[in-house]
Write a protein that holds these residues in place. Structure first.
Motif, short mmCIF file in Angstrom:
data_model
loop_
_atom_site.label_atom_id
_atom_site.label_comp_id
_atom_site.label_asym_id
_atom_site.label_seq_id
_atom_site.Cartn_x
_atom_site.Cartn_y
_atom_site.Cartn_z
N VAL A 1 -10.39 15.84 16.61
CA VAL A 1 -10.15 15.14 15.34
C VAL A 1 -10.85 15.86 14.19
N ILE A 2 -12.07 16.38 14.42
CA ILE A 2 -12.73 17.12 13.36
C ILE A 2 -11.94 18.38 13.02
N ALA A 3 -11.24 18.95 14.00
CA ALA A 3 -10.41 20.11 13.73
C ALA A 3 -9.29 19.77 12.74
N ILE A 4 -8.84 18.55 12.77
CA ILE A 4 -7.87 18.09 11.77
C ILE A 4 -8.57 17.87 10.44
N ALA A 5 -9.74 17.21 10.51
CA ALA A 5 -10.47 16.86 9.30
C ALA A 5 -10.99 18.08 8.55
N ALA A 6 -11.13 19.22 9.24
CA ALA A 6 -11.71 20.42 8.63
C ALA A 6 -10.66 21.39 8.13
N THR A 7 -9.41 20.99 8.06
CA THR A 7 -8.36 21.86 7.52
C THR A 7 -8.15 21.55 6.04
N ARG B 1 -11.46 26.77 16.11
CA ARG B 1 -10.30 27.24 16.87
C ARG B 1 -9.07 26.40 16.53
N GLY B 2 -9.23 25.09 16.58
CA GLY B 2 -8.10 24.22 16.31
C GLY B 2 -7.64 24.29 14.86
N ALA B 3 -8.60 24.18 13.93
CA ALA B 3 -8.25 24.14 12.50
C ALA B 3 -7.59 25.43 12.06
N SER B 4 -8.16 26.58 12.46
CA SER B 4 -7.59 27.87 12.02
C SER B 4 -6.28 28.17 12.73
N GLY B 5 -6.01 27.49 13.85
CA GLY B 5 -4.77 27.71 14.57
C GLY B 5 -3.59 26.96 13.98
N VAL B 6 -3.85 25.93 13.18
CA VAL B 6 -2.75 25.14 12.62
C VAL B 6 -2.72 25.16 11.10
N ASP B 7 -3.82 25.62 10.49
CA ASP B 7 -3.90 25.60 9.02
C ASP B 7 -5.04 26.53 8.61
N THR B 8 -5.60 26.29 7.45
CA THR B 8 -6.76 27.06 6.98
C THR B 8 -8.02 26.23 7.21
N TYR B 9 -8.94 26.81 7.96
CA TYR B 9 -10.21 26.10 8.21
C TYR B 9 -11.08 26.15 6.96
N GLN B 10 -11.78 25.04 6.68
CA GLN B 10 -12.72 25.05 5.57
C GLN B 10 -14.03 24.39 6.00
N GLY B 11 -15.13 25.07 5.72
CA GLY B 11 -16.44 24.49 5.93
C GLY B 11 -16.76 23.51 4.82
N LEU B 12 -17.86 22.82 4.97
CA LEU B 12 -18.25 21.86 3.95
C LEU B 12 -18.71 22.59 2.69
N ASP B 13 -18.39 22.05 1.54
CA ASP B 13 -18.83 22.61 0.27
C ASP B 13 -20.34 22.85 0.30
N GLU B 14 -20.75 24.01 -0.22
CA GLU B 14 -22.16 24.42 -0.13
C GLU B 14 -23.11 23.40 -0.75
N GLN B 15 -22.78 22.88 -1.91
CA GLN B 15 -23.66 21.92 -2.56
C GLN B 15 -23.75 20.63 -1.77
N GLU B 16 -22.62 20.20 -1.20
CA GLU B 16 -22.64 18.99 -0.37
C GLU B 16 -23.51 19.22 0.88
N ALA B 17 -23.37 20.41 1.46
CA ALA B 17 -24.18 20.72 2.63
C ALA B 17 -25.67 20.70 2.28
N PHE B 18 -26.01 21.30 1.17
CA PHE B 18 -27.42 21.32 0.75
C PHE B 18 -27.93 19.90 0.51
N ASP B 19 -27.11 19.10 -0.15
CA ASP B 19 -27.57 17.74 -0.48
C ASP B 19 -27.81 16.89 0.76
N ILE B 20 -27.15 17.23 1.86
CA ILE B 20 -27.43 16.54 3.11
C ILE B 20 -28.65 17.16 3.80
#
Length: 700
Positions: free
Chosen positions: A147-153, A398-417
């Protein structure tokens, strides 16, 4: 989830007959443990579960609704009932009325304790509102790879709709907290037919009216994603295909054993680190792929992942086909410093006025093409779990890049966490590390009385311990016992004959591959023999010298090599004997070999001092209980030499001592701990007699 079609779906393990006999909180625990028991559903410490349960108010006697929800810092797979926070649902509802908006949501965490039911000491987590405000009795929040592979596209909203229709909704990324709880509440109210929601870059929420319904919905939704990916990825090559072929298992482990102490030397100056090595198929596929570097630099998406792994790993340049390990090691300084510079820049770009001070800038995850993944943390469990989380991230990519474009979390959002003040407060509440946390100890003769007691004492103080012994059966028993008492992460066993040079080298290599390095050597392997000199055979003489002198030399030499590579100092403790200082008639071979040990320790103290390597000796006497040496001929020989029965020996030695006390393995272990720890940081070349007092063995 896999790039290969036919991935096994999750099994429904619900046992209705078993569940029917449970209370509602017990069914919540049962459901939680089932879900947390499969890493494809959620990793260690990830996700949470809840149930709204009717209970009698201890103050009024009236029936009230109580939210049972996984407490802060727990793990759904292993938790017990006391791992749940319990809160009055009506008081949680009342918090809506005093909420001042998104800029003030962190202050709501402090108010959760005012909603506590029945004085439960378990702290409520930041995710409590996410469960409280969903208008269903049972709620699951999981982090399944599929499911995260879907959420990360980039098209996660469209893909969620394509896969689930209106059964599962979608919400844009928002940091966990009070506002996200209100978002979930609003969605559930406006979509009464929905069974859950996908959170962008985060995970899955599902709900139901009963524990069983909620559990089965969670499984069904995850399985639907797994099945969808199996179809979509059929015939596709993962990660752009293989560009680097994995080495053979033995070669991979050998390179890891060479590399890990070198990394540890460079990142362990301020805080000792324990390592973990993973060369599982998922890891090898990723580190050998064309897309390794472009995907790795994007970082992870799910906050649970990057809080354990840092937002991105360090990819080390290595061509396994060339086999140039020296070149790999030579490039470490530059690679590690470049990563640190990048982390410092990330901190400076994203820091806010009230951000906590920058934490350790070193990488947690190290990816080596053709070899695998190394992870380093303050203890073995944290290093292993970080590795498991990055495997989850690999599956997601693997899943996200296989069906779409994978995206990591925005850098500022990652830092704020990562630098969230609430996260910082949680870190500050962590208990102080034990005295030997982050240290790795190698104990020879580890399955015997003194060795076993010593290992237990070092484990008690937080060390990771490798028991080395020639007795496989005794070794297995000791490792099992310690794993049960201190956790399987903390202890390993390796069969080593200390007189065999190659076996000693293999034992230390195995130690390094398991824990990343070495900090403490306890040289304890031993035998004993007694006979008049004219009856002492060359075989007996050589056996004493081989084990008690040559064996101590071999393990010390290997430890010194490691200590010097790591540049972190080290502690060596020899278990010698009173007989090394005081001659004993009828035991020339034993006494001579023990005297050699003591003098070897003095020599090594001289050699090691400039590198911060301390070498000290403990001299026991008459440690009968639990000793393998004293269970054989040595006991009979010593009894005969004193004209005693064997069962009279312990009393004889006790009365012979100045303090009139018996000496036990635990007494020796206490002295070893002192000499191995920073309590004796300014001591080297010393001897501690643990013999209840014996004038002939006074060192001066």
């Amino acid at each position: 989830m896999s790039a290969t079609p036919g991935t096994k779906l999750l099994d429904n393990r619900w046992d209705e007959a078993k569940a029917a006999a449970m209370t509602e909180p017990e069914r919540l625990l049962y459901r939680s443990n089932l879900l947390g028991g499969d890493k494809r559903i959620t990793n260690y410490g990830g996700g949470n579960t809840s149930a709204k349960v009717e209970a009698r108010d201890p103050l009024t006697g009236e029936s009230v609704t109580v939210l049972w929800v996984k407490g802060s810092g727990g793990d759904v797979g292993t938790m017990k009932l006391d791992g749940f926070a319990t809160l009055y649902q009506d008081k949680l509802e009342a918090l809506r009325g005093i909420y001042r908006g998104l800029e003030h949501e962190d202050e709501m965490v402090g108010l959760l304790s005012h909603c506590t039911f029945d004085l439960n000491p378990r702290a409520a987590s930041i995710d409590t509102p996410l469960h409280a405000y969903v208008p269903y009795r049972h709620v699951d929040h999981m982090h399944p790879d599929a499911v995260i592979a879907i959420a990360a596209t980039k098209r996660s909203r469209e893909l969620t709709k394509e896969i689930y229709g209106d059964e599962i909704g979608w919400l844009p990324w928002r940091r966990p907290g009070f506002e996200l709880g209100l978002d979930l509440s609003k969605f559930a109210a406006e979509n009464p037919g929905a069974k859950g929601v996908v959170l962008e870059s985060h995970g899955l929420f599902t709900w139901g009216d009963t524990a069983k319904d909620c559990y089965e919905t969670t499984l069904r939704i995850i399985n639907k994603a797994i099945a969808w990916f199996d179809v979509q990825l059929a015939g596709k090559t993962a990660f752009g295909g293989e560009t680097v072929q994995a080495l053979e298992p033995a070669a991979r482990r050998d390179i890891a054993a060479k590399l890990m102490p070198e990394i540890r030397a460079r990142i362990g100056m301020d805080e000792r680190k324990i390592g973990h090595f993973d060369d599982s198929p998922a890891v090898l596929e990723f580190v050998g792929s064309a897309d390794l570097e472009p995907l790795a630099v994007l970082g992870t998406s799910c906050p649970d992942h990057f809080l354990r792994t840092k937002i991105r790993p360090l990819v080390l340049a290595f061509d396994p086909a060339s086999g140039d390990v020296d070149g790999l090691l030579a490039g470490l300084d530059g690679a590690i410093e470049t990563y640190r510079d990048g982390y410092r820049a990330y901190y400076e770009r994203c820091r806010r006025a009230n951000s906590p001070a920058m934490r350790d800038p070193n990488a947690v995850i190290y990816l080596v093409p053709g070899v695998g993944m190394l992870s380093f943390a303050k203890d073995k469990a944290t290093a292993r779990i970080a590795s498991e989380f990055y495997v989850n991230a690999i599956n997601v990519m693997r899943g996200a890049s296989g069906v779409d474009t994978y995206q990591g979390l925005d850098e500022q959002e990652a830092f704020d966490i990562e630098y969230w003040l609430l996260e910082e407060a949680k870190l500050q509440r962590m208990p102080k590390p034990k005295a030997l946390a982050g240290r790795v100890a190698f104990v020879t003769g580890g399955a015997g009385g003194i060795g076993r007691a010593t290992a237990g004492r070092l484990l008690q103080e937080g060390a990771c311990v490798v028991l080395a012994d020639i007795d496989q059966g005794a070794l297995d028993g000791a490792v099992t016992e310690f794993a049960q008492g201190f956790g399987a992460d903390q202890v390993r066993g390796v069969v080593v004959n200390v007189t065999d040079e190659s076996a000693v080298e293999r034992g230390f290599a195995e130690t390094v591959a398991e824990f990343g390095g070495l900090d403490i050597l306890v040289s304890n392997a031993g035998i004993a023999s007694a006979s008049p000199i004219e009856e002492t055979t060359l075989e007996v003489w050589n056996r004493n010298i081989d084990i008690l002198a040559t064996g101590y030399f071999l393990v010390s030499r290997e430890a010194f090599r490691l200590f010097r590579r790591q540049k972190l100092g080290g502690a060596v403790v020899f278990i010698a004997s009173k007989n090394g200082l005081a001659a004993s008639a009828g035991a020339a071979a034993y006494c001579t070999a023990k005297a050699a040990e003591i003098h070897l320790a003095r020599c090594l103290a001289l050699e090691g001092a400039e590198a911060g390597i301390r070498v000290n000796t403990v001299n026991p006497d008459a440690v009968l209980r639990g000793s393998k040496i004293w269970s054989g001929e040595w006991r009979e020989q010593r009894a005969a030499s004193s004209r005693l029965q064997t069962d009279q020996l312990e009393e004889h030695y006790r009365n012979r001592s100045m303090l009139k006390r018996s000496v036990f393995p635990e007494d020796i272990a206490e002295a070893v701990y002192f000499l191995a720890s920073d309590l004796s940081a300014k001591s080297t070349g010393n001897i501690i007699n643990v013999d209840a007092g014996n004038p002939i063995s006074f060192t001066r």
